[in-house]
Design a protein around this motif. Structure first.
Motif, short mmCIF file in Angstrom:
data_model
loop_
_atom_site.label_atom_id
_atom_site.label_comp_id
_atom_site.label_asym_id
_atom_site.label_seq_id
_atom_site.Cartn_x
_atom_site.Cartn_y
_atom_site.Cartn_z
N UNK A 165 14.04 -12.02 -5.03
CA UNK A 165 14.59 -13.31 -4.60
C UNK A 165 15.89 -13.08 -3.86
N UNK A 166 16.03 -13.74 -2.72
CA UNK A 166 17.25 -13.64 -1.91
C UNK A 166 17.83 -15.04 -1.73
N UNK A 167 19.15 -15.09 -1.55
CA UNK A 167 19.82 -16.37 -1.37
C UNK A 167 20.99 -16.16 -0.41
N UNK A 168 21.65 -17.24 -0.09
CA UNK A 168 22.81 -17.18 0.81
C UNK A 168 23.78 -16.09 0.35
N UNK A 169 24.15 -15.20 1.27
CA UNK A 169 25.05 -14.11 0.96
C UNK A 169 24.36 -12.78 0.72
N UNK A 170 23.01 -12.77 0.65
CA UNK A 170 22.26 -11.55 0.40
C UNK A 170 22.04 -10.78 1.71
N UNK A 171 22.23 -9.46 1.65
CA UNK A 171 21.92 -8.57 2.76
C UNK A 171 20.75 -7.69 2.35
N UNK A 172 19.79 -7.52 3.26
CA UNK A 172 18.59 -6.73 3.00
C UNK A 172 18.47 -5.66 4.09
N UNK A 173 18.32 -4.40 3.69
CA UNK A 173 18.02 -3.33 4.64
C UNK A 173 16.55 -2.98 4.47
N UNK A 174 15.82 -2.97 5.58
CA UNK A 174 14.39 -2.68 5.57
C UNK A 174 14.18 -1.40 6.37
N UNK A 175 13.75 -0.31 5.72
CA UNK A 175 13.53 0.94 6.44
C UNK A 175 12.43 0.80 7.50
#
Length: 131
Positions: free
Chosen positions: A85-95
Motif C-alpha cells: 500500500x502506498x500513500x501521499x509521501x511514498x517513494x517507490x523505486x522499480x528496478x
C-alpha cells in the motif's frame, strides 16, 4: 554541433493529457512533463500520472528503472508479485525489467510523479503480458 540540455520549468497544465483505457493496459492518464521530443532535455523523462477510483496501470515491464512519488491519494503497487500500500509521501523505486503495476482501490484520485533515466518517454517500451 551538439545540442545540450537546457533548464526547463513547466507545469502539468501546460502539457496535454494522454492515457489508456482498455483491458490490456488498464485505465490511467498522464501528462509528460520532460521528454527530449517535447523539451530541450536529455537523459531523463518524467511526468504526472493519475488513477481515478478503480483505475489501474496493469502489470508490465520495461527496460529502464522507474521512480514513483505518490503525492495524492492511496493505492496498491505490485512489484514482482509483492503488493504494498502506498500513500501521499511514498517513494517507490522499480528496478529495470521488474514486473509492476499500480491500482487505486480508494474513493479518491491517486496521483504520482514518475521518472525514467532516459531522454525520451518514447524510449520506454511497455511490455504487457499476453492475455
Amino acid at each position: 554541433m551538439i545540442n545540450r540540455s537546457q533548464a526547463v520549468i513547466t507545469t502539468a497544465e501546460e502539457r496535454p493529457r494522454d492515457g489508456w483505457n482498455d483491458p490490456v493496459h488498464g485505465s490511467i492518464s498522464w501528462q509528460t512533463l520532460l521528454s527530449s521530443d517535447i523539451t530541450p532535455t536529455d537523459s531523463m523523462s518524467a511526468g504526472i500520472a493519475e488513477l481515478a477510483p478503480g483505475g489501474e496501470l496493469k502489470p508490465h515491464r520495461h527496460d529502464p528503472s522507474e521512480i514513483y512519488f505518490i503525492f495524492k491519494g492511496t493505492g496498491i503497487v505490485r512489484i514482482d508479485g509483492h503488493e504494498t500500500t502506498v500513500k501521499s509521501g511514498t517513494t517507490v523505486f522499480i528496478p529495470g525489467n521488474a514486473e509492476h503495476g499500480i491500482r487505486n482501490e480508494s474513493s479518491a484520485n491517486l496521483k504520482f510523479f514518475y521518472a525514467f533515466p532516459t531522454g525520451s518517454f518514447a524510449d520506454v517500451v511497455y511490455r504487457f503480458p499476453e492475455g
